[in-house]
Write an enzyme that holds these catalytic residues in place. Sequence first.
Site, PDB file in Angstrom:
ATOM      1  N   ASP B 420     -47.471 -85.336 -55.444  1.00  0.00           N
ATOM      2  CA  ASP B 420     -46.399 -84.660 -54.747  1.00  0.00           C
ATOM      3  C   ASP B 420     -45.652 -83.855 -55.802  1.00  0.00           C
ATOM      4  O   ASP B 420     -45.857 -84.053 -56.992  1.00  0.00           O
ATOM      5  CB  ASP B 420     -45.499 -85.728 -54.121  1.00  0.00           C
ATOM      6  N   LYS B 421     -44.825 -82.932 -55.378  1.00  0.00           N
ATOM      7  CA  LYS B 421     -44.112 -82.164 -56.387  1.00  0.00           C
ATOM      8  C   LYS B 421     -42.666 -82.614 -56.532  1.00  0.00           C
ATOM      9  O   LYS B 421     -42.275 -83.155 -57.545  1.00  0.00           O
ATOM     10  CB  LYS B 421     -44.162 -80.676 -56.062  1.00  0.00           C
ATOM     11  N   THR B 881     -47.719 -80.342 -51.896  1.00  0.00           N
ATOM     12  CA  THR B 881     -46.276 -80.380 -51.731  1.00  0.00           C
ATOM     13  C   THR B 881     -45.886 -79.761 -50.406  1.00  0.00           C
ATOM     14  O   THR B 881     -46.604 -78.942 -49.839  1.00  0.00           O
ATOM     15  CB  THR B 881     -45.582 -79.620 -52.880  1.00  0.00           C
ATOM     16  N   GLY B 882     -44.759 -80.198 -49.934  1.00  0.00           N
ATOM     17  CA  GLY B 882     -44.232 -79.610 -48.715  1.00  0.00           C
ATOM     18  C   GLY B 882     -43.413 -78.380 -49.012  1.00  0.00           C
ATOM     19  O   GLY B 882     -42.934 -77.699 -48.121  1.00  0.00           O
ATOM     20  N   LYS B1015     -51.741 -83.898 -46.195  1.00  0.00           N
ATOM     21  CA  LYS B1015     -51.919 -84.471 -47.528  1.00  0.00           C
ATOM     22  C   LYS B1015     -52.959 -85.577 -47.482  1.00  0.00           C
ATOM     23  O   LYS B1015     -53.863 -85.636 -48.304  1.00  0.00           O
ATOM     24  CB  LYS B1015     -50.596 -85.038 -48.030  1.00  0.00           C
ATOM     25  N   ASN B1038     -43.023 -88.746 -47.036  1.00  0.00           N
ATOM     26  CA  ASN B1038     -44.048 -87.791 -46.646  1.00  0.00           C
ATOM     27  C   ASN B1038     -45.336 -88.002 -47.425  1.00  0.00           C
ATOM     28  O   ASN B1038     -46.364 -87.464 -47.087  1.00  0.00           O
ATOM     29  CB  ASN B1038     -43.545 -86.358 -46.840  1.00  0.00           C
TER      30      ASN B1038
END
Lengths: 339, 1529
Positions: B420-421, B881-882, B1015, B1038
């Site tokens: 994830d970022k 990432t979102g 993801k 998430n």
Amino acid sequence: MKNEGEMANRPDNTAFTQQRLPAWQPVLSAGIVIPGFVLIGLAFIGIGVALFVTSQKIQVLETDYTGAEQGSPCYDCRDTSVPCVCRVNFSLSKLFEGPVFFYYGLSNYFQNYRQYGSSRDDDQLSGYTSAFTSPSETCAPYQYNSQKKPIVPCGSVANSMFNDSFKLYHVVNGQPRPVPLDGKGIAWWTDYNIKYRNPTVNGTLASAFADTVKPINWPRPAYDLDTTDPSNNGFQNQDFIVWMRRAALPNFRKLYRRITEGDYANGLPAGNYTLEITYNYPVLAFDGRKKVVFSNVSWMGGKNQFLGIAYLVIGSLCIVMSVVMLIVYAKYKFPEDEL
Amino acid sequence: MAREIGEPREAKSSKVKQQKKRRSKKESKTRTVHANILYDHAKGDDNPNRHYANNKIKTTKYTLLSFLPKNLFEQFHRFANVYFVFIALLNFVPVVNAFQPELALAPVVFILSVTAIKDLWEDYRRHRSDKEINHMDCLVYSRTERRYVEKYWKELRVGDFVRLRCNEILPADVLLLSSSDPDRLCHIETATLDGETNLKQRQVVRSFLDLDCEFDPCKYNSVIECEKPNNDLNRFRGYIIHRNGRRDGLYKDNLLLRGCTVRNTEEALGIVIYAGHETKAMLNNNGPRYKRSKLERQMNVDVFWCVIILLVMCLFCAIGHGLWMYQYGDKRPVFDVLSPEGTDLSPALSAIYLFLTLIIVFQVLVPISLFVSIEIVKICQVYFIHQDMELYDEETDSQLQCRALNITEDLGQVQYIFSDKTGTLTENKMVFRRCTVAGVEYSHDANARRLAMYQEMDSEEEECTSHGGTLPRRDSVTSHQSAKVVLRSQSTKSHRRTGSRAEAKRASILSKHTAFSSPMEKDITPDPELLEKVNDCASQMEFMRFHSQPFSHLPSDLSDIIDFFIALTICNTVVVSSPNQPRQKVRRFELKSPVKTIEDFIKRFTPSRLTSGSNSSSSSSLVTTRSASHKACSSILSSPSAESTLTKLDEERSRGGTLDHAFSPVPPSYDETKSLIQEEGELRYEAESPDEAALVYAARAYKCSLVGRLPDQVTVELPHLGKLNFELLHTLGFDSTRKRMSVVVKHPLTDQITVYTKGADSVIMDLISPPATDHSKGKRQRKILFKTQNYLNVYAADGLRTLCIAKKVLSKEEYASWLRRHLEAETAIQGREELLFESALRLETNLHLLGATGIEDRLQDGVPETIASLRKAGLQIWVLTGDKQETAINIAYACKLLDPEEEIITLNAESQEACAVLLEESLHYIQAKFLCNASTDQHASRVYHQDYSALHVPAPACSPYASLHTVPFLVHRLGLVIDGRTLAYALEKSLEDKFLAVARSCRSVLCCRSTPLQKSKVVKLVRNKLKVMTLAIGDGANDVSMIQVADVGVGISGQEGMQAVMASDFALPRFRNLQKLLLVHGHWCYSRLANMILYFFYKNAMFVALIFWYQFYCGFSGSAMIDQWYLIFFNLMFSAFPQLITATLDKDVSAATLQDLPQLYMNGQNSEEYKPYMFWMNMIDAFYQSLVCFFIPYFAYSDSDVDLFTWGTPITTLALLTILLHLGIETKTWTWMNWASIVFSVCLFFTVALCYNASCPTCYSPSNPYWTMQRLLTDPLFYLLCVITPITALLPRYFYRACQGTLFPSPVHIGRQLDKLPTEIRRHLLSQTRVKLGSLGALFASRSSSFAFSRPLTKQSQRQEKAVAPPQPKSTEVTDTPRSSKHPENHLGPSQKKEKRSHSQSQRSRVSALTDLLDNTQGPLRGPSLTDTDTLPYTRELPRTGPVLEPATLTAAVESSDHAWVTSTPLLPQTECIQLTLSRPGVSPVIPNERSSESGLSSDQRFLSQEDRMEHTQTSDCPKENTLKTTFL
């Protein structure tokens, strides 16, 4: 307990938890192992030589008396249904140093057979009378006889007890002179004194065996095993105990007597001997062999050259390996140092 | 109307159904929710909501009753356990029994109970956490008590009314019906759901929007119809039916999701729609997968082989036994025992019995204790990982948590990392770094220095903020809201109390994050030059105002500067508060209705309103307002018509000249507040997103501070000018598709209607009005544009988040015409969002560029280093990432995931077909570009990338990539960026293979705007298709599904919420900890376990083979010379401890070396420690050793009167010694514990043997080993055997190991040799050889190269040792930055150089043949893109005309290369030419769809009028159907 402070979750900073324990890190490589190989090799060769020499000194005399071949002394006794005595003659050219151990040996005889091995009742042999009346299931089919009477000692091991007997004569001037055979202490001390107990009863030993029958193959009941020595009867009979200790391998020998008494305490002098065998035990049915063995022992037991040779071989192998290593080491290490 | 609403939704849902075929028919129906209070009297049956799940959650596996059967059932899923029980039961059958049945049962019972206890403990933990959650409090309306009463979460039902207070966590999915917020908004923080810490606005349902009074649950009698529970966080559709038959649509903006936290809203009321397991949060929590490690899977194969070996051995013996019996025929030997009945067994029957018996005897071959040992070792490993100081974070006082106990060794075998970022790679803290205004760059050097300083003292400061805390702020009391606040603070407290410690910690962390108040973020050191200009400008303006001069006389650069800062200050949704007041939202008395209704707009244009506003006193509280308007409650659903609004507007416009009040005196209400604020000290800004706050703080540093924000007015304090009130006419919120936000204000000084827009540079730059071509101003404009663009490139290259600020002045007429349309959009019921979107697009055109900012989303410490190190370790890192694409790319650059030197392929497609085409294009592109000059050698490719025009000479063979599963797949220096929607298409069955083919050939992959489910899909795809080990790391909810899908899931704890942590297998405090976790612990765990498993197989085989050999000497009767006790306890006791100690403590290479040489990690990736052939080698070794251990005693005791167990016991002893010494050879580090354990093992054996042999003269039939050991100990032969046998047995292995260390050392070996050197020398050596090691991926690929590598290394090391470590000045210098050595060639050893030379020569011949060809084919391919590079940033979307991938050229390239490599490269069919044309703009039949998946209304878009679409296409630059952006730097 850690305090509920700021660093409650802080791990302990110890060598153990941080995996920082001081450690020896051997890195196996040619350079390191060469000295080890040389040392081991030399030590082994030394031991090997010592063992070999020791083993060479031991005298062994083996005589097969199965009588399978025609012309052998006991050929006529092959049929064991009738009592038979045969004689084996042999001569010693020099003194057979004492103490001499007198073994009988059986070949192709599987005392280590699984069902055979468990076919016994240790409680019975320890003299528990309760086991007399109802022997262990493991003894079946030698648990009860056809009349449902309990067999004592029950089981296959006891039933198949070796029952040849031997007498040794030293032929002096044509006259056979019996060599005294020592039957005491041939079984393990612990077996004779702890493991095997006769039932403690009032009256004679025989009364303890009342309402039981002898094993089917036995000529005499257990309380009458040794007719010459009343104290060597029942389960506390040396020969019985020796037999009950099962051999590891199908070719085995068992100690029969020791020659430690009288004129023969220092060994059997050179001369002619006659072995008188009461031939009872059938082995030919399963291609078995019977033999008698006279041997003296060293500190490392009976004659066995294998171990000495093994040490010698492994020792030399180590030396060879160290040489190989040296070559490897020389080839891959030295040239680079010059670079 | 209702039907109209219903239809598109159903169309949508049917579409969803098509996509997800598994959806059942039932689910397409809707859910109807009634208010529970209406049915309170009808307790159970009549309640229409009774079928819905309640809010109680249960994640445990067992109940008290079901534990035993269920657990046993589960344990028997494990083949081994069934096997063991079968064996144990077999022992109860008299004919075949080998051991005493009770004894045989012991190990099985032991193993089952150990596992059961472990399971029980884990389930209990789950139960406790469930209970904790179920017993949290919430306020539920009770009809009987006519008030809200406290209830546990688990008592909540669908249809209940709940009252939510500030900082409370939502107990279920709640439809927002009322909010204390005057805007009728409720701010929620969705950190626990999607990991974003900014505040999200949720709106009260439309029907209740106009409700001016307090919402009364008793009067509620509407029915809600909505979709069935689903796991889509971004979708909620439904409608509410009022009693009067009116229907209103419900959107996701009305739904508050479980797990979110209410922020900045005093109180909100809502009705529960989904509860418990049906909430979206829970549905997104896919159940945990039982994870079985790769090693274990591999091991199970070998266990299976063991079973086969076992059966073969048993069969062999059984046949042997049959034959043995047969040879005796009818002659019964005396030692043969008849069956208990006295009958004779036939050879065949006894062979069958024997077969079963032998299975029991040989059972140890299938290592019964292996499974238990593995569990124990893993627990110990977990303990050590737990205890690692380096994985402990002092700032958050959190340490690593291992939540999965059974996959530690997977850490050592990971091949793909999915990260994830936000919050994982970054701190999620935005800091203003630098800016450009009117083409002039202000570098803010002092600010940079300050940041650098913070970097160093980060930890201390973090601590400060966490202790200083912001909790008091939230619980504080304001004078006029005392009653309410007391209530709230109480509730907050009670909430805290019920929460666990973790909960409290989390709350404090969250508050820390939402505050955006760390000094690092707040204190911006202004650039002196800019500051001066601002002052200058302000004073001039002050002067002008004083002299009533028009402001247009201001020099344009100065006015730009002041506009720039005004834009920074007001173009946001930042809420101002002071430290002691939770919110500074002081409301004006008459402001009853929320913003953005038509009335409001009209009011703003009527001066009377303003006057009344200024007259109002601040003491008027909301409560009084409400009670006053309470009577209006019934008329909630009236809405004024658009026409009337416009008439009013027109009226107002005619009076336009009178609007000179704009520079009005500051209302008294404000002054009071202001004074209050000044008393309280500095202001706090609460922003929806951290970068907004950063910009506001930045502006404040230049004395342009935001001091107040009201729904219709923003107050800004400027230097010299004092406070100015900006009339806030509209706020066009941020939108991921538009990528910008705008505010429409009336400028108090110039009195113009001004639009300030702030957004991503890529979009803003396209919206800038084209500079006039004629006069000098236009020239200047162009220059500014050009310069700004250049600076933006620089910022982006620095990894800064870039934002452009622009403005636009609207004339009244323009505004009016826009407003007309906008109001239509506002009032539209259907497609409102789309219309608003269109409206915004209309407004944001022809902007005037003011400047650009560069914001740093600070990376966590050590992230770039960690990524570099992990990459060196052979790990592929993907970031999912979102976040929006620009941000993600920036961060990717900052953390060195993407390299400015490498090419980036960006995939943005709007449709399935487009995506397919894009993937094809990319594939071809990669093929054409890298096919024949791809390189595994990093340095070569580096050289290549630095100089593109030069042909790449040292290139190895082409990569055959047509087949997806060809391994190894060459990874090029390429980056792939893909956005969420494209990803959705790419993940379709038909495209996934192509997508993978593209993605796997890229060095780094970046997926932006991806949903949680996407993801997890990506992870699943990679895991299943590429058959690789995957690790997912994330911090928010998430990431949960991704974490669960991956082979190893890692959660970042202490950042946002606990959900990721709860779902993870390992929870880390920081991303950088991943390095040690993987490279060190992973490596250790893997190599330890792999070695242990191999050792176990060896050990058991060796032991069992002893008995097997014996069968040849006991008539294959199943007899064992080893006592049954030894047989059974050999594994469990005698040989267990040393191997456990070794498997727990052994370190093949030290931690420091493992971290310095990440390449060693490939050892685990390639399963070097445990390859299938190793199992067989071990088996062979085991059989050899057992032969030695059997036959040396055999010959030594042949022809003796030895009895069975006096012979068997030495064999047991010898086997034990051999096995222990074998372990000794395999042990790499000897601590005192290793020594102790081995000594202990030997002692234990002898002690047990002595005690056992002395304990009972009559027991333990049939072996009855009374006094055996005691006698043996007096026998010199026994000792002689003990010396020779183990040495003979181990000689080959020892010899092999010694040779291996010298002749063909593995990389691990080299690492170990490095360990032996003193630290100084080692460091020096590493810094020198780093490049060598780094360059040698071939180190692991081929033996010869590793050999070549090792020689110079060992040579050097020896030389160093001989030199007795001369204190080199260099070494100290290098130790600090060992990674910095930059001249690889200089350090190459001679042998290596030679090799390289020969390598390149062989390649050159092949490559040179291609040189001409490539020059031809790649020339056109590269030429245009190179020219673009100078002007265009890589973040900028290239126009389609950017000829990077002109299909024709590409095809030509492909074709020509096809000719050249007909044999080696199977190419895709040539039909792409046709497909490629599809992608050209204009040809595509698909409606341009620029909306992100978030709106999820692609079908609804069809309703757009043609006219709208036209405008759409005009405003949004050119509608790029898809863009393949390939850029170079």
